[in-house]
Design an enzyme around this catalytic site. Sequence first.
Site, PDB file in Angstrom:
ATOM      1  N   PHE A 201       4.064  10.745  -5.408  1.00 33.35           N
ATOM      2  CA  PHE A 201       3.720   9.431  -4.850  1.00 33.35           C
ATOM      3  C   PHE A 201       4.537   8.316  -5.505  1.00 33.35           C
ATOM      4  CE2 PHE A 201       1.265   5.525  -5.227  1.00 33.35           C
ATOM      5  CZ  PHE A 201       0.833   5.291  -3.930  1.00 33.35           C
ATOM      6  N   ASP A 202       4.612   8.317  -6.831  1.00 36.29           N
ATOM      7  CA  ASP A 202       5.327   7.269  -7.570  1.00 36.29           C
ATOM      8  C   ASP A 202       6.791   7.211  -7.157  1.00 36.29           C
ATOM      9  OD1 ASP A 202       3.056   8.352  -9.013  1.00 36.29           O
ATOM     10  OD2 ASP A 202       3.611   7.046 -10.667  1.00 36.29           O
TER      11      ASP A 202
END
Length: 407
Positions: A201-202
């Site tokens: 996600f990051d």
Amino acid sequence: MTDTYAPRAAVQARPAADSAVLDVVVPVYNEEADLGPCVRRLHAHLTAHFPYPFRITVADNASVDGTPAVARALADELPEVGVLRLDEKGRGRALRAAWSASPAPVLAYMDVDLSTDLAALLPLVAPLISGHSDLAIGTRLARTSRVVRGTKREVISRGYNLLLRGALAARFSDAQCGFKAIRADVAAELLPLVRDTGWFFDTELLVLAQRAGLRIHEVPVDWVDDPDSRVDIVATALADLRGIGRLGRALVTGALPLAQLRAQLGRGPLPAPPAQVPIGLPRQLARFAAVGVASTLAYLLLFLLARGPLGAQPANLLALLLTAVANTAANRRLTFGVTGRRHAGRHHLQGLLAFALGLALTSGSLAVLHATTPPSRPLELAVLVTANLAATALRFLLLRLAMHHRP
């Protein structure tokens, strides 16, 4: 996009007493032992050192131990603490849910182990509050960072970030550090485009932000590895590789609305500098020289390989043409910082003009040499190097003019 640089608006200097400026999300899964000490330590630090109202949100990723009860007790004990319960696991899923629901203008998250020194929290979010930057990340890979961790994790982290640079052209230094922040207005536009719900996600969020022309602020951190980390390195690595492949395909195929994002979120260009100010000239000269050395060596190697079967003049034409195209592409990206396809055709036409001048200089020099002295391979190379130096100076002037003095 605007025609001149326009910074984002700063967060309200004196917010209402009940409105948090910062919401720090702590995603957790089965952390009943560490959650209490983590939140109390974070709360104490923010109370003592953060000059704005704040909120701490515990995002519970479907824990099956006593974590939910600990979180509720913390919320009852500390008025700034809230709890968000999710029915499915996934750090990305938890951050998306918590950030999307938060009314705070600046959103952050950190890992529950608090491996990152909290002294970096205010430097992390201050550029977002002021409007100077759009996202902020803690980095363990800066020269001034202080990191304590094993060799295995160090190699994996550096290897992963090198992979991101090569595969996705990432310019940020540390995608995996669990210490990041984002402006809420930016998050509202980017989160719907982030597909990953886990550890990738990051990275996906940062790549989209970079491609949208947003400013990513990096803060060197002090970081101590948590020996009790429950991250499955192999499974996480495989998921990250799948994520890189999926995101890379989306970027190549144009499946993401990057142009719209850049127009909507990207910062406008800086005002044009006065014509007499050569912005970035020393750095451009150094990079151009490095590209030139590599191009000259490649040119000489190609010339020597083709000299025998083709003869001097055809070998010179072939070697110069191949290296000229590569030289223009390299200088466009590395020397003048121009990316994307915009004006690429014009830049390569300028490069071909420089190629024609270089061809005239080198071919003319060879013709004069062959007309006045017996053919000699070392003498040919010496004449060609001299002629290429003159052609290189003309190439720099032409390319710099074509690329609008880009720094």
